[in-house]
Design an enzyme around this catalytic site. Structure first.
Site, mmCIF file in Angstrom:
data_model
loop_
_atom_site.group_PDB
_atom_site.id
_atom_site.type_symbol
_atom_site.label_atom_id
_atom_site.label_comp_id
_atom_site.label_asym_id
_atom_site.label_seq_id
_atom_site.Cartn_x
_atom_site.Cartn_y
_atom_site.Cartn_z
ATOM 1 N N LYS A 1 20.904 63.698 33.503
ATOM 2 C CA LYS A 1 21.989 62.991 32.796
ATOM 3 C C LYS A 1 22.912 63.966 32.095
ATOM 4 C CE LYS A 1 20.775 58.263 32.537
ATOM 5 N NZ LYS A 1 20.643 57.042 31.794
ATOM 6 N N LYS B 1 17.788 58.652 44.603
ATOM 7 C CA LYS B 1 17.240 57.325 44.303
ATOM 8 C C LYS B 1 18.391 56.319 44.187
ATOM 9 C CE LYS B 1 17.086 57.264 39.305
ATOM 10 N NZ LYS B 1 16.460 56.990 38.071
ATOM 11 N N LYS C 1 23.084 52.629 40.271
ATOM 12 C CA LYS C 1 24.410 51.988 40.188
ATOM 13 C C LYS C 1 25.535 53.023 40.210
ATOM 14 C CE LYS C 1 23.124 51.818 35.488
ATOM 15 N NZ LYS C 1 21.757 52.169 35.690
HETATM 16 P P1 TYM Z 1 15.928 52.311 34.030
HETATM 17 O O1 TYM Z 1 16.706 51.342 33.241
HETATM 18 O O2 TYM Z 1 16.625 53.494 34.611
HETATM 19 O O3 TYM Z 1 15.161 51.598 35.217
HETATM 20 C C1 TYM Z 1 14.397 50.429 34.971
HETATM 21 C C2 TYM Z 1 13.184 50.372 35.862
HETATM 22 O O4 TYM Z 1 13.560 50.407 37.242
HETATM 23 C C3 TYM Z 1 12.916 51.487 37.911
HETATM 24 N N1 TYM Z 1 13.858 52.053 38.888
HETATM 25 C C4 TYM Z 1 13.544 52.256 40.172
HETATM 26 N N2 TYM Z 1 12.418 52.035 40.872
HETATM 27 C C5 TYM Z 1 12.441 52.334 42.184
HETATM 28 N N3 TYM Z 1 13.524 52.852 42.827
HETATM 29 C C6 TYM Z 1 14.682 53.089 42.156
HETATM 30 N N4 TYM Z 1 15.744 53.564 42.806
HETATM 31 C C7 TYM Z 1 14.726 52.791 40.761
HETATM 32 N N5 TYM Z 1 15.697 52.898 39.808
HETATM 33 C C8 TYM Z 1 15.141 52.437 38.677
HETATM 34 C C9 TYM Z 1 12.595 52.492 36.802
HETATM 35 O O5 TYM Z 1 11.529 53.347 37.162
HETATM 36 C C10 TYM Z 1 12.242 51.579 35.650
HETATM 37 O O6 TYM Z 1 10.903 51.142 35.722
HETATM 38 N N6 TYM Z 1 13.765 54.681 30.247
HETATM 39 C C11 TYM Z 1 13.721 53.526 31.091
HETATM 40 C C12 TYM Z 1 13.865 52.222 30.305
HETATM 41 C C13 TYM Z 1 12.890 52.106 29.188
HETATM 42 C C14 TYM Z 1 11.511 51.801 29.300
HETATM 43 C C15 TYM Z 1 11.020 51.807 27.952
HETATM 44 C C16 TYM Z 1 10.657 51.541 30.382
HETATM 45 C C17 TYM Z 1 13.190 52.259 27.866
HETATM 46 N N7 TYM Z 1 12.076 52.082 27.147
HETATM 47 C C18 TYM Z 1 9.677 51.544 27.692
HETATM 48 C C19 TYM Z 1 9.303 51.287 30.098
HETATM 49 C C20 TYM Z 1 8.839 51.287 28.769
HETATM 50 C C21 TYM Z 1 14.855 53.614 32.088
HETATM 51 O O7 TYM Z 1 15.832 54.281 31.876
HETATM 52 O O8 TYM Z 1 14.673 52.826 33.162
#
Ligand code: TYM
Length: 337
Positions: A119, A201, A204
């Protein structure tokens, strides 16, 4: 009696940033793994809106997306009567615990986080402190609820591992304050790749190769039509992630939405080529997303219902979160009121 049964259930918690519409990666990597768990687990799912502002957001859009995401959670099968659904910023304990945990997290640990490296490369003009300490807020999100499992996609595994390290460090000083959570990562779908760039991966930030769960069927069909397969002359549907990453990605998407194994998929498309395979994947995804999209549209129009869901969610979440926070404050030596 009912209370007791609830107490014995193991806990699960996860969140997604409302930084854009939910996409197939979020759905297959995370939410699909959350739905239908409520019978077995006590489940907490939230919109990680506080994480989202580590990158500049349009305030009105963030507000709208947070509520839209709540509607999408419900439409994906998370019944608010059985799961606690809430907005992170509605529970102040997240920020409060985050500050304490900042003092138990090392600079070196945060410097090694791949999401920070990615990022900060993407947003060179805004490498703010929040982007750096983001994993500590995530640790607070998790540890407040004392969950057994954190169901996430593969890219979040490193953050859950850091959470475990922080919790272990804190416990080694103050006794058993935090439960040490386990990441729960699906076998298939843990990393969905972009349809037009199967090396990255799905995200968006590359909308052409990203299927959003609110995309209309014709849009989904077009995106799959343009999906990169491979440049060899074999043109057969075979699971070989190294040689044919695009085909492997499509096969894993098809496998998760249909429940078919890779062997079954290879047999189904033997001798048929990509001209048959790609539309079949598109159709399976469209079938899976149709009811979700329609239900989400219906729910988003029902503002009063969504308001009651997030209010009740914040109340239930605060109750658990504040219990942990009080314990932590006492342990570190804050004078109690
Ligand atoms: P975020 O918002 O980027 O993504 C949310 C969830 O979707 C999964 N994910 C994917 N899985 C498979 N293939 C992909 N291309 C893909 N893109 C996203 C992510 O692994 C995630 O499970 N930091 C976290 C959000 C968060 C969180 C937490 C999660 C904040 N606090 C506490 C668990 C517990 C994040 O940025 O995910």
């Amino acid at each position: 009696m009912e209370e007791k049964i609830t107490e014995q259930k193991k806990r699960m918690l996860s969140g997604i940033q409302p930084s854009g519409d939910l996409h197939l990666g979020n759905y297959l990597g995370a939410i699909k793994n959350w739905a239908d768990r409520a019978l077995e687990y006590e489940c907490y799912y939230f919109m990680a809106d506080m994480h989202t502002i580590t990158v500049r957001q349009d305030p009105a859009e963030l507000r709208h997306r947070s509520i839209q995401q709540l509607a999408q959670y419900i439409a994906c099968g998370l019944d608010p009567e059985k799961n606690t659904l809430f907005l992170q910023s509605h529970v102040p304990a997240h920020a409060q615990l985050s500050w304490v945990l900042n003092c138990y997290t090392m600079y070196g640990e945060l410097s090694r986080m791949t999401q920070f490296k990615d990022k900060s490369a993407q947003h060179k003009d805004n490498i703010n402190a929040g982007l750096f300490t983001y994993p500590v807020l995530m640790a607070a999100d998790i540890l407040l609820y004392q969950p057994d499992y954190v169901p996430v996609g593969e890219d979040q595994k490193q953050h859950v591992e850091l959470t475990r390290d922080i919790a272990q460090r804190f416990n080694s000083i103050y006794g058993d304050v935090f439960k040490i959570p386990e990441p729960m990562i699906p076998k298939t779908g843990a990393r969905v790749y972009g349809l037009t760039s199967p090396g990255d991966k799905m995200s968006k930030s590359q909308p052409d190769g990203c299927v959003f769960i609110m995309d209309e069927p014709d849009v989904v069909a077009k995106k799959f039509k343009r999906a990169v397969t491979d440049s060899d002359t074999e043109h057969c549907v075979r699971f070989a992630p190294k040689e044919k990453p695009g085909v492997a990605n499509l096969m894993s998407i098809y496998s998760v939405v249909t429940g078919k194994s890779y062997d079954e998929i290879e047999a189904e498309f033997e001798g048929k080529g990509y001209g048959v395979f790609k539309p079949a994947v598109a159709e399976a995804v469209i079938d899976a997303l149709n009811p979700i999209r329609e239900e989400a549209k219906r729910l988003i129009a029902d503002k009063a219902y969504l308001e009651s869901v997030y209010e009740q969610g914040a109340q239930r979440a605060s109750y658990i979160a504040n219990k942990t926070l009080r314990k932590v404050y006492k342990k570190v030596g804050f004078y109690q009121i």
